[in-house]
Enzyme design. Structure first.
Site, PDB file in Angstrom:
ATOM      1  N   GLU A  74       0.824  -1.214   0.000  1.00  0.00           N
ATOM      2  CA  GLU A  74       0.000   0.000   0.000  1.00  0.00           C
ATOM      3  C   GLU A  74       0.854   1.258   0.000  1.00  0.00           C
ATOM      4  O   GLU A  74       0.546   2.231  -0.696  1.00  0.00           O
ATOM      5  CB  GLU A  74      -0.943   0.000   1.209  1.00  0.00           C
ATOM      6  N   HIS A 143      -8.912  -5.524  10.862  1.00  0.00           N
ATOM      7  CA  HIS A 143      -9.482  -5.315   9.531  1.00  0.00           C
ATOM      8  C   HIS A 143     -10.765  -4.489   9.596  1.00  0.00           C
ATOM      9  O   HIS A 143     -11.504  -4.432   8.619  1.00  0.00           O
ATOM     10  CB  HIS A 143      -9.810  -6.661   8.876  1.00  0.00           C
TER      11      HIS A 143
END
Length: 340
Positions: A74, A143
């Site tokens: 990312e 998450h």
């Protein structure tokens, strides 16, 4: 009140029903046809058509130079996209989950929002970061971040959080055309939700909320998925004679305080519903601003409903109780209206 009644100046949603994920794809595809500078990159967005199939079929139309699969890195692909934006392109970065954006915090928070200022106006950063935000699918605490509380603290970013397919398309098209970094927060739990979306061109401006339901006794102000919980709670409370007005703010940076204030001046009561944690959150900021603007109009202090101040539980029953839900919203409204 329907979206069509409340959305003055916007097209009638019509009768065409499509899923939230299809509304996102239509927005990106239309903007890529309109502007060759727009491209999409992220993990699995091309050959796998997106982890949640949001980009299904886009690589077939636009090719691998504009729909780009990236490594699981990312920080790397977010930084590369910021560089592309500085050179005049208009990237859309898909994070499979906003929780994963935390490893890219330096480029997306320390570079993108500050670029225009730090370069003395020489470099803008027209970029959209989008992906799934928040809990609701038993994905565990790491998450399930609701990142709006964390990211809205940074000046220079815009944050849009749609609550329905109609807004998903209109807000995302606006985000792609914006010259500033836009954080676009979606909900995995809403991707398969269907709603009316017109086929014709439309944009939804940032900083303009919408009244989803008219009411006289209490203002419920929210954004994103919790707006739908507020609408359900309003129907429940109507059975008890409590008439709630529901406002969907659509964006929290910029924040449409004016629409909330006008409503509170009529209802004299306000409950803010925010799925992020309470400390230093957008909900806390909105409550403070409503207090300052409506001090003489309020019959009670502004009540807030947030996610519980603990890491997101994995167990389904605990996760549902952890998040703002209809029961907790109803309880807050009863207390705010002295009906508890």
């Amino acid at each position: 009140m329907s979206s069509a009644e409340a959305a003055v100046g916007e097209p009638d949603p019509g009768s065409r029903q499509i899923e939230f994920r299809d509304a996102l794809r239509e927005a990106m595809s239309e903007e890529m046809r309109r502007d060759v500078r727009v491209f999409l990159l992220g993990e699995e967005v091309a050959q796998y058509h997106g982890a949640y199939k949001v980009s299904r079929g886009m690589v077939d139309e636009f090719g691998e130079r504009r729909i780009i699969d990236t490594p699981i890195s990312e920080s790397g692909f977010a930084g590369m996209a910021i560089g592309a934006a500085m050179l005049g392109l208009r990237p859309i970065v898909e994070f499979m989950s906003w929780s994963f954006s935390l490893v890219a915090a330096d480029p997306i928070l320390n570079n993108a929002p500050k670029m225009l200022y730090m370069s003395g106006g020489q470099f803008g950063c027209p970029i959209v970061f989008r992906g799934n935000d928040g809990a609701g699918g038993q994905l565990g605490s790491t998450h399930s971040w609701c990142v709006e509380g964390l990211y809205s603290n940074v000046p220079g970013v815009k944050i849009a959080i749609p609550s329905c397919p109609y807004d998903a398309k209109g807000l995302l098209k606006t985000a792609i055309r914006d010259d500033d970094p836009v954080f676009f927060l979606e909900s995995e739990r809403m991707l398969s939700v269907k709603g009316a979306v017109p086929e014709e061109e439309y944009l939804i401006p940032f900083g303009r909320g919408i009244v989803r339901r008219r009411g006289a006794d209490c203002t419920l102000a929210s954004w994103g998925r919790p707006v739908n919980f507020c609408l359900e709670a309003a129907e429940e409370l109507a059975k008890e004679g409590i008439d709630c007005e529901v406002i969907d703010l659509r964006t929290i940076r910029p924040l449409d305080l004016e629409t909330v204030v006008r409503s509170v001046q009529r209802t004299n009561c306000c409950v803010v519903v925010d799925q992020s944690w309470s400390f230093g959150s957008p909900g806390s900021e909105l409550a403070a601003q409503v207090h300052a603007a409506c001090f003489d109009d309020l019959d009670n202090f502004v009540h807030r409903v947030h996610s519980a101040d603990v890491p997101t539980p994995y167990a389904s029953n605990l996760e549902q109780e952890y998040l703002p839900n209809v029961r907790r919203i109803c309880e807050a409204v009863r207390h705010a209206t002295y009906r508890a």
